[in-house]
Design an enzyme around this catalytic site. Structure first.
Site, PDB file in Angstrom:
ATOM      1  N   GLY A   9     -33.364   4.111  -4.255  1.00 35.93           N
ATOM      2  CA  GLY A   9     -32.734   2.442  -4.245  1.00 35.93           C
ATOM      3  C   GLY A   9     -33.609   1.466  -3.997  1.00 35.93           C
ATOM      4  N   ALA A  10     -33.985   0.523  -5.042  1.00 38.88           N
ATOM      5  CA  ALA A  10     -34.790  -0.755  -4.368  1.00 38.88           C
ATOM      6  C   ALA A  10     -34.091  -1.576  -4.812  1.00 38.88           C
ATOM      7  CB  ALA A  10     -36.460  -0.716  -5.030  1.00 38.88           C
ATOM      8  N   VAL A  13     -29.884  -3.718  -1.487  1.00 34.27           N
ATOM      9  CA  VAL A  13     -30.147  -2.919   0.080  1.00 34.27           C
ATOM     10  C   VAL A  13     -30.760  -2.344   0.156  1.00 34.27           C
ATOM     11  CG1 VAL A  13     -28.397  -1.461   1.609  1.00 34.27           C
ATOM     12  CG2 VAL A  13     -27.078  -2.987  -0.562  1.00 34.27           C
ATOM     13  N   VAL A 119     -25.726   5.365   2.378  1.00 36.04           N
ATOM     14  CA  VAL A 119     -25.333   4.468   1.656  1.00 36.04           C
ATOM     15  C   VAL A 119     -24.372   3.672   0.457  1.00 36.04           C
ATOM     16  CG1 VAL A 119     -25.799   1.397   1.907  1.00 36.04           C
ATOM     17  CG2 VAL A 119     -27.377   2.827   3.112  1.00 36.04           C
ATOM     18  N   ASN A 121     -22.105   3.168  -2.467  1.00 42.25           N
ATOM     19  CA  ASN A 121     -20.580   3.577  -2.420  1.00 42.25           C
ATOM     20  C   ASN A 121     -19.566   4.092  -3.571  1.00 42.25           C
ATOM     21  OD1 ASN A 121     -19.314   2.072  -0.246  1.00 42.25           O
ATOM     22  ND2 ASN A 121     -20.078   0.150  -0.846  1.00 42.25           N
ATOM     23  N   HIS A 176     -14.612   3.373   4.948  1.00 43.38           N
ATOM     24  CA  HIS A 176     -15.502   2.141   4.472  1.00 43.38           C
ATOM     25  C   HIS A 176     -13.684   1.692   3.552  1.00 43.38           C
ATOM     26  CE1 HIS A 176     -17.690  -0.863   4.494  1.00 43.38           C
ATOM     27  NE2 HIS A 176     -18.843  -0.521   3.611  1.00 43.38           N
TER      28      HIS A 176
END
Ligand SMILES: NC(=O)c1ccc[n+]([C@@H]2O[C@H](COP(=O)([O-])OP(=O)(O)OC[C@H]3O[C@@H](n4cnc5c(N)ncnc54)[C@H](O)[C@@H]3O)[C@@H](O)[C@H]2O)c1
Length: 306
Positions: A9-10, A13, A119, A121, A176
């Site tokens: 994933g660029a 985050v 990371v 969600n 979370h």
């Protein structure tokens, strides 16, 4: 420095995490993988060109495939859609489960010995997907959320007390989201219980703001969610692992009887070292009662001694 860290994933985050990893020289090579053609390549090139200014020798590579990431020591998974105003993390479930499944299959194939930091969600469920699909042991699939939630809590406390963030010791555990549990009774400022430094109403307001810390930022940004602090959280975990620091950090971990729970991911205090999750601090330190959902109770009511 390890040989290779991959960030999948660029986006906001992922790219920020890759830059932080490179600036800290945690790996010889930092590989950024994304499905969008040109984005990881362009961002990686831009980041690499900051190396002479920032003074790091980690090489950053952007790619749409996994071959360049083969043999990674650590993989940070940030792929997936982010929240928009009005969305909960759970609204991302179906889309991100499919994405994390695809990513986990590739990680298993190309980096079978990697330690995976999730990371994407909704965090606890995405950790489950990553563990299930890779078949990796729980020591090597850990989620980042508690480090971020704790950082938010510490930042708000430091601001209210006008002290350094460094002097605030705290832990936010649990899920979370609105079920997270800031441990008020374990919060101190250089050893002084926070309850001696702040009135109850102010503390309750800070606990509440921590719980809604992500939504507050989404509301400001309107087109996405937080990424500076989340990327810092993921990289702090990677650093603890790579440098074998044995840090006790709140992470989402697969429970196997700890706190009386089994077969689920939840935010608990974890010792992170070169093997990944090396130990879960068990209930001798934190009672199960404090880890249960605070719904229907005020957070401070869980810690009667405060
Ligand atoms: N755990 C936490 O505390 C925390 C904090 C912030 C954000 N997040 C989550 O992290 C995720 C990323 O957030 P962001 O702000 O970077 O989003 P973003 O939209 O900026 O970036 C996501 C990137 O993932 C890429 N992607 C989509 N499918 C992919 C696939 N199959 N393989 C590789 N890449 C793929 C997209 O092209 C995009 O570049 C979201 O799910 C967000 O909710 C978690």
């Amino acid at each position: 420095m390890v040989n290779k860290i991959t960030v999948v994933g660029a986006g906001n985050v992922g790219a920020t995490a890759a830059q932080r990893v490179a600036e800290k020289e945690l790996a010889r090579t930092v590989v950024m993988v994304d499905v969008v053609e040109g984005v990881p390549q362009g961002k990686a090139l831009d980041q690499w060109q900051s190396a002479p200014i920032e003074g790091f020798d980690s090489r950053i590579i952007g790619t749409n495939g996994y071959e360049e990431s083969a043999g990674s020591d650590v993989v940070i998974i940030t792929a997936g859609i982010a929240r928009k105003p009005g969305m909960s993390r759970d609204d991302l479930l179906n889309t991100n489960a499919g994405i994390v499944k695809q990513v986990a299959e590739q990680v298993k194939r190309t980096s079978p010995n990697a330690i995976v930091i999730v990371v994407s969600n909704p965090l606890d469920v995405m950790c489950y997907v990553a563990k299930h699909v890779t078949g990796f042991p729980r020591e090597r699939v850990i989620g980042m959320a508690g480090v971020l939630d704790t950082a938010r809590y510490r930042a708000f406390l430091a601001e209210a007390l006008d002290v350094s963030v460094r002097d605030i010791q705290a832990m936010v555990l649990g899920g979370h989201g609105d079920t997270m549990v800031p441990l008020v009774s374990y919060t101190n400022v250089s050893g002084i219980p926070v309850t001696q430094l702040m009135d109850r109403a102010t503390l309750d307001a800070i606990v509440d703001r921590t719980r809604n810390g992500g939504a507050e930022i989404v509301k400001h940004l309107k087109t996405g969610s937080a990424y500076y602090a989340p990327s810092a959280g993921a990289v702090q975990m990677a650093e603890a692992i790579i440098h074998d620091q044995k840090r006790i950090l709140p992470c989402s971990a697969w429970l196997d009887g700890e706190y009386g729970m089994k077969g689920l991911y939840l935010g608990v205090p974890c010792k992170l070292g070169r093997k990944g999750l090396e130990k879960i601090r068990n209930k001798k330190t934190f009672s199960r009662r404090r880890l249960q959902s605070p719904r229907g109770r005020t957070p401070c009511a869980e810690s009667p001694q405060v």
